[in-house]
Write an enzyme that holds these catalytic residues in place. Structure first.
Site, PDB file in Angstrom:
ATOM      1  N   LYS A  38       0.811  -1.230   0.000  1.00  0.00           N
ATOM      2  CA  LYS A  38       0.000   0.000   0.000  1.00  0.00           C
ATOM      3  C   LYS A  38       0.837   1.270   0.000  1.00  0.00           C
ATOM      4  O   LYS A  38       0.481   2.246  -0.636  1.00  0.00           O
ATOM      5  CB  LYS A  38      -0.991   0.003   1.158  1.00  0.00           C
ATOM      6  CG  LYS A  38      -0.338   0.114   2.518  1.00  0.00           C
ATOM      7  CD  LYS A  38      -1.398   0.114   3.610  1.00  0.00           C
ATOM      8  CE  LYS A  38      -0.766   0.387   4.951  1.00  0.00           C
ATOM      9  NZ  LYS A  38      -1.171  -0.560   5.985  1.00  0.00           N
ATOM     10  N   ARG A 133      -7.803  -0.067  16.579  1.00  0.00           N
ATOM     11  CA  ARG A 133      -8.212   0.234  15.216  1.00  0.00           C
ATOM     12  C   ARG A 133      -9.198  -0.875  14.857  1.00  0.00           C
ATOM     13  O   ARG A 133     -10.159  -1.069  15.601  1.00  0.00           O
ATOM     14  CB  ARG A 133      -7.008   0.343  14.260  1.00  0.00           C
ATOM     15  CG  ARG A 133      -7.361   1.125  12.994  1.00  0.00           C
ATOM     16  CD  ARG A 133      -6.192   1.297  12.034  1.00  0.00           C
ATOM     17  NE  ARG A 133      -5.795   0.050  11.394  1.00  0.00           N
ATOM     18  CZ  ARG A 133      -4.801  -0.050  10.522  1.00  0.00           C
ATOM     19  NH1 ARG A 133      -4.091   1.010  10.187  1.00  0.00           N
ATOM     20  NH2 ARG A 133      -4.493  -1.217   9.980  1.00  0.00           N
TER      21      ARG A 133
HETATM   22  C1  LIG Z   1      -0.358  -1.269   6.512  1.00  0.00           C
HETATM   23  C2  LIG Z   1      -0.673  -2.554   7.138  1.00  0.00           C
HETATM   24  C3  LIG Z   1       0.333  -3.502   7.354  1.00  0.00           C
HETATM   25  C4  LIG Z   1       1.790  -3.241   7.021  1.00  0.00           C
HETATM   26  O1  LIG Z   1       2.355  -2.416   8.005  1.00  0.00           O
HETATM   27  P1  LIG Z   1       3.912  -2.045   7.963  1.00  0.00           P
HETATM   28  O2  LIG Z   1       4.118  -1.294   9.231  1.00  0.00           O
HETATM   29  O3  LIG Z   1       4.141  -1.240   6.757  1.00  0.00           O
HETATM   30  O4  LIG Z   1       4.661  -3.324   7.949  1.00  0.00           O
HETATM   31  C5  LIG Z   1      -0.027  -4.715   7.909  1.00  0.00           C
HETATM   32  N1  LIG Z   1      -1.306  -4.981   8.244  1.00  0.00           N
HETATM   33  C6  LIG Z   1      -2.308  -4.100   8.064  1.00  0.00           C
HETATM   34  C7  LIG Z   1      -3.690  -4.467   8.450  1.00  0.00           C
HETATM   35  C8  LIG Z   1      -2.026  -2.855   7.513  1.00  0.00           C
HETATM   36  O5  LIG Z   1      -3.019  -1.979   7.320  1.00  0.00           O
END
Ligand SMILES: *Cc1c(COP(=O)(O)O)cnc(C)c1O
Length: 354
Positions: A38, A133
């Protein structure tokens, strides 16, 4: 000849190196990883580099990014990380092999969409373990699973949790043990087998290094540690990884000796703040053609000995100190997560790859 500016240079070999290292580190205790795309908006060249590193599952929070990678013929399974929007369930079951979920009403609609498309959509249930969250409360888990197991077109393949995002809550040994215990309990109670127990994200590095037994946790979803080479509880670099796979370049558009203090009555600036300025005499004030419309300037760290003293929509103002920057020169920046997210998303910043 000037190069395109502003420009984000992306080193695919450094990303590949980080991905390979992390994959083998986590595999040493039986933990597989999903590459989280993302922050790079599902960029197909970067996705390809991850797949080349042996990461065959790519996860993204947005179905638009998954569609982009899927149309670019990236050979991976695709996972939607953010609980689906009701308005998007059709494309979720069409383009994502797996989705993370926390609302029964959404799972109901996924079931209908899957039936219509004559497919089985796999889901992982998110459980709230403290960061507040997304996620089901553990006390609602059993009743939710009972409902899900009756839904056609839906296969429950695992549970997961997400910590250290909204409130920086640490994924520690207790929380990981608790998630493992929930998985064991569910498997027993409902005679099901859960193939993915997803313990978290780049913030799970510290837990992983300290634990000798990952329990049932067999998956992590990694974005930042692959791209920026750091863990995310303390933002410490991970040994052996590159922290500079991305570099942002901006061009000098003005460079003059001027006062450090403005002249006149100080009122609100462009963003409604009341500036406070310290007099440090005359200085070389260098202006870059890059601003808040392009990138989260507060997340940039110049690679030269200069200070960022101000920013507006389209300008960054530097105290150029001893650097003698001239119009047309470029200044390079390291980026934190927020800056990378905004730079990748910005249509004004050209992306180049090496
Ligand atoms: C963005 C996200 C991740 C990845 O997080 P990083 O800190 O970039 O490794 C993993 N799980 C969810 C649900 C996320 O939204």
């Amino acid at each position: 000849m000037y190069m395109m500016s502003p420009r984000l240079e992306i080193d695919l070999l450094k990303i590949t190196h980080n991905a390979i290292k992390l994959k083998s580190l986590y595999a040493s205790k039986g933990v597989g990883i999903m590459g989280v795309t993302k922050v790079v908006c599902g960029d197909p060249k970067i996705a390809k580099a991850l797949v080349k590193s042996g990461i065959n599952t790519l996860a993204d929070s947005r179905i638009e990014n998954i569609r982009k990678m899927s149309s670019a013929k990236i050979k991976a399974s695709f996972v939607l990380l953010r609980t689906p929007l009701l308005s998007q369930v059709e494309s979720v079951v069409k383009f994502a092999d797996i989705s993370f979920n926390s609302e029964l009403s959404v799972i109901n609609e996924l079931s209908k969409a899957a039936l219509k498309q004559n497919i089985v959509h796999k889901i992982i249930l998110m459980i709230e373990l403290g960061d507040l969250r997304e996620g089901l409360l553990p006390s609602d888990l059993d009743s939710t699973v009972i409902e899900i197991l009756q839904l056609p077109g839906i296969e429950l393949i695992g549970i997961g949790t997400n910590l250290a995002c909204l409130f920086g809550i640490k994924p520690d040994q207790n929380k990981m043990k608790y998630l493992s215990a929930l998985a064991i309990e569910l498997e027993k109670k409902f005679s099901i087998s859960l193939s993915i127990i997803s313990g978290g994200n780049s913030a799970n590095y510290t837990w992983f290094k300290e634990t000798c037994d990952a329990g049932k946790i067999n998956n992590l979803r990694l974005g930042e540690s692959i791209f920026l080479g750091c863990e995310t509880l303390y933002r410490k670099p991970i040994p052996g990884l590159f922290t500079d796979a991305f570099t942002l370049y901006a061009e000098v558009i003005e460079s003059k000796i001027k006062a450090s203090v403005p002249n006149g009555e100080i009122c609100q600036d462009a963003f409604g703040n009341l500036p406070k300025i310290k007099d440090s005499g005359q200085m070389r004030r260098t202006i870059l053609g890059l601003g808040l419309q392009d990138v989260l300037v507060s997340g940039l760290c110049p690679k030269l000995e200069v200070d960022i003293i101000g920013m507006t929509s389209d300008h960054i103002i530097l105290n150029a100190k001893q650097t003698n920057l001239k119009v047309g020169n470029e200044v390079a920046f390291d980026l934190n997560y927020g800056a990378l997210l905004s730079a990748m998303t910005s249509p004004y910043i050209t992306k180049t790859y090496k």
